[in-house]
Design an enzyme around this catalytic site. Structure first.
Site, PDB file in Angstrom:
ATOM      1  CE1 TYR A  69      -5.714 -66.723 -44.816  1.00  0.00           C
ATOM      2  CE2 TYR A  69      -6.192 -66.803 -47.087  1.00  0.00           C
ATOM      3  CZ  TYR A  69      -6.269 -66.291 -45.976  1.00  0.00           C
ATOM      4  OH  TYR A  69      -6.627 -65.115 -45.926  1.00  0.00           O
ATOM      5  CE  LYS A  74       2.123 -60.303 -41.837  1.00  0.00           C
ATOM      6  NZ  LYS A  74       1.163 -59.773 -40.856  1.00  0.00           N
ATOM      7  CG  HIS A 126       6.075 -65.947 -37.169  1.00  0.00           C
ATOM      8  ND1 HIS A 126       5.157 -66.543 -37.599  1.00  0.00           N
ATOM      9  CD2 HIS A 126       5.859 -64.658 -36.982  1.00  0.00           C
ATOM     10  CE1 HIS A 126       3.992 -65.739 -37.881  1.00  0.00           C
ATOM     11  NE2 HIS A 126       4.406 -64.481 -37.575  1.00  0.00           N
ATOM     12  CE  LYS A 176      -7.353 -56.113 -52.066  1.00  0.00           C
ATOM     13  NZ  LYS A 176      -7.216 -56.255 -53.452  1.00  0.00           N
ATOM     14  N   GLY A 177      -7.737 -60.597 -46.832  1.00  0.00           N
ATOM     15  CA  GLY A 177      -8.085 -62.051 -46.510  1.00  0.00           C
ATOM     16  C   GLY A 177      -8.723 -62.827 -47.551  1.00  0.00           C
ATOM     17  NE  ARG A 234      -2.730 -66.243 -47.606  1.00  0.00           N
ATOM     18  CZ  ARG A 234      -3.033 -64.882 -47.500  1.00  0.00           C
ATOM     19  NH1 ARG A 234      -2.272 -64.040 -46.634  1.00  0.00           N
ATOM     20  NH2 ARG A 234      -4.134 -64.434 -48.115  1.00  0.00           N
ATOM     21  CB  THR A 244      -0.432 -66.050 -37.671  1.00  0.00           C
ATOM     22  OG1 THR A 244       0.481 -66.093 -38.728  1.00  0.00           O
ATOM     23  CG2 THR A 244       0.129 -66.555 -36.390  1.00  0.00           C
TER      24      THR A 244
HETATM   25  P1  PAP Z   1       1.184 -62.991 -38.892  1.00  0.00           P
HETATM   26  O1  PAP Z   1       1.923 -64.150 -39.374  1.00  0.00           O
HETATM   27  O2  PAP Z   1       2.324 -61.507 -39.041  1.00  0.00           O
HETATM   28  O3  PAP Z   1       0.586 -62.834 -37.414  1.00  0.00           O
HETATM   29  P2  PAP Z   1      -0.979 -63.261 -40.651  1.00  0.00           P
HETATM   30  O4  PAP Z   1      -2.387 -63.477 -39.693  1.00  0.00           O
HETATM   31  O5  PAP Z   1      -0.584 -64.647 -40.762  1.00  0.00           O
HETATM   32  O6  PAP Z   1       0.008 -62.358 -39.814  1.00  0.00           O
HETATM   33  O7  PAP Z   1      -1.384 -62.721 -41.699  1.00  0.00           O
HETATM   34  C1  PAP Z   1      -2.226 -61.686 -42.130  1.00  0.00           C
HETATM   35  C2  PAP Z   1      -2.997 -62.152 -43.309  1.00  0.00           C
HETATM   36  O8  PAP Z   1      -4.136 -62.960 -42.903  1.00  0.00           O
HETATM   37  C3  PAP Z   1      -3.655 -61.112 -44.085  1.00  0.00           C
HETATM   38  O9  PAP Z   1      -3.721 -61.462 -45.502  1.00  0.00           O
HETATM   39  P3  PAP Z   1      -3.990 -60.298 -46.822  1.00  0.00           P
HETATM   40  O10 PAP Z   1      -2.677 -59.577 -46.537  1.00  0.00           O
HETATM   41  O11 PAP Z   1      -3.561 -61.389 -47.859  1.00  0.00           O
HETATM   42  O12 PAP Z   1      -5.047 -59.979 -46.578  1.00  0.00           O
HETATM   43  C4  PAP Z   1      -4.975 -60.856 -43.409  1.00  0.00           C
HETATM   44  O13 PAP Z   1      -5.887 -60.130 -44.339  1.00  0.00           O
HETATM   45  C5  PAP Z   1      -5.346 -62.544 -43.281  1.00  0.00           C
HETATM   46  N1  PAP Z   1      -6.369 -62.480 -42.420  1.00  0.00           N
HETATM   47  C6  PAP Z   1      -6.497 -62.035 -40.915  1.00  0.00           C
HETATM   48  N2  PAP Z   1      -7.490 -62.533 -40.530  1.00  0.00           N
HETATM   49  C7  PAP Z   1      -8.123 -63.360 -41.199  1.00  0.00           C
HETATM   50  C8  PAP Z   1      -9.410 -64.225 -40.932  1.00  0.00           C
HETATM   51  N3  PAP Z   1     -10.051 -64.124 -40.031  1.00  0.00           N
HETATM   52  N4  PAP Z   1      -9.642 -64.815 -42.085  1.00  0.00           N
HETATM   53  C9  PAP Z   1      -9.153 -64.856 -43.475  1.00  0.00           C
HETATM   54  N5  PAP Z   1      -7.764 -64.329 -43.436  1.00  0.00           N
HETATM   55  C10 PAP Z   1      -7.505 -63.556 -42.449  1.00  0.00           C
END
Ligand code: PAP
Length: 325
Positions: free
Chosen positions: A223, A72, A135, A292-293, A157, A75
């Site tokens: 991030y 999170k 990870h 939410k990103g 992050r 990635t």
């Molecule tokens: P993972 O480690 O399980 O693969 P990962 O992709 O690191 O997950 O985490 C998802 C987070 O990245 C989410 O954050 P949030 O819960 O705070 O919203 C997701 O929304 C965010 N995320 C995914 N894609 C993007 C992107 N293109 N730009 C910015 N944030 C993103």
């Protein structure tokens, strides 16, 4: 499709992986019933199996590139960015870019997941792509990754947002057979270091130290910086990956930033309806990787006291390492 944790646990415990668990300390899990402590890091059963298999079977090549993250931390986003940068000579027409039809997790697989399927792994290995994500904590990586000098991109992050993102994600995937999992429980576990691939701070500090010792081999990004200053960060990332942008290629940098943006990726059909099969027992819908990103969503979920406590731990654990993110 949703994940069945009980099924995941049953499958593993039915098999002879039982031996692996004997004597491992266990704690309450987030998505799964338990997390197990293996060499000071907390892993689900599936992750434990993936880590062990990676250690046994992964033979790194000097040209391999690894994106390493604590879950999170960005990635999905960085998978897309690295894939787009590495392949920028092959796909200069963004309107038919491969990321529009397959999600970042398809294009850049998790090492510890793909290595569990020999056929998929060998297929991927023989393709031209040397990109993997992981990870796995630095100290648990196979020695060949370090001895062959693979490049590693690590993404940090803010742990407050990591905790909130993790909690949202895990509660969606958590088996309905398990008791509810309020954010207060997640907070307590996270602070104790009990989170997937945690302690979070140990994960970070090991990669941080590696980046100080070997700056040509380990790039440490955040991030938050990528959000604030994507031009600078993408340019830096491309340089590290030996794919530097030249003068006059500023438009390409912009196109990659736009292609990989949260709004663009989240709204693609493949990321709305596609499913990632991480193993025969474990699948996740792509849409769960896009919530939410944003930077600072923790404000909507954590109390001021919780945030202060997390900041305090970050200061304690990372302060002495010269870490200043
Ligand atoms: P993972 O480690 O399980 O693969 P990962 O992709 O690191 O997950 O985490 C998802 C987070 O990245 C989410 O954050 P949030 O819960 O705070 O919203 C997701 O929304 C965010 N995320 C995914 N894609 C993007 C992107 N293109 N730009 C910015 N944030 C993103």
């Amino acid at each position: 499709m949703s994940v069945s944790q009980s099924k995941e646990d049953d499958e593993y415990t039915k098999n002879d992986d039982n031996d692996m668990l004997t004597n491992l300390p266990k704690e309450k899990g987030w998505r799964t019933e338990h997390l197990y402590q293996y060499k000071s890091f907390w892993l689900s059963l599936g992750a434990l199996k993936g880590v062990k298999r990676t250690q046994q079977c992964f033979k790194a090549q000097p040209t391999d590139i690894l994106l390493a993250t604590s879950p999170k931390s960005g990635t999905t986003w960085f998978k897309a960015l690295i894939y787009a940068i590495m392949n920028r000579d092959r796909f200069d027409d963004i309107s038919s870019h491969p990321l529009l039809t397959k999600g970042p997790h398809d294009r850049v697989p998790f090492l510890e997941a793909i290595i569990q399927n020999e056929v998929s792994y060998n297929d991927y290995r023989t393709s031209s792509s040397p990109l993997f994500a992981t990870h796995i904590p630095y100290s648990l990586l196979p020695t060949s990754v370090k001895s062959f000098g693979c490049k590693i991109v690590y993404v940090f992050r803010d742990p407050k947002d990591v905790l909130v993102s993790n909690w949202n994600f895990m509660t969606k995937l958590r088996s309905k057979d398990l008791p509810s999992f309020p954010i207060e429980d997640a907070f307590d576990l996270f602070c104790k270091g009990v989170s997937h691939y945690g302690p979070f701070w140990d994960h970070v500090s090991d990669y941080w130290k590696a980046s100080l010792e070997n700056p040509d081999r380990v790039l440490f990004l955040t991030y938050e910086d990528m959000k604030k200053n994507p031009n600078v960060c993408v340019t830096k990332l491309a340089k590290f990956l030996d794919k530097s942008f030249c003068d006059g290629e500023e438009d390409q940098v912009q196109e990659i930033i736009k292609l990989c943006s949260f709004d663009n990726l989240r709204n693609l059909e493949v990321n709305q309806t596609g499913v990632q099969h991480f193993s025969s027992q474990f699948a996740i819908e792509n849409r769960h990787f896009f919530r939410k990103g944003e930077v600072g969503d923790w404000r909507n979920h954590l109390t001021v006291e919780m945030a202060q406590q997390l900041d305090q731990i970050t200061k304690q654990k990372l302060g002495g390492t010269g870490f200043n993110c």
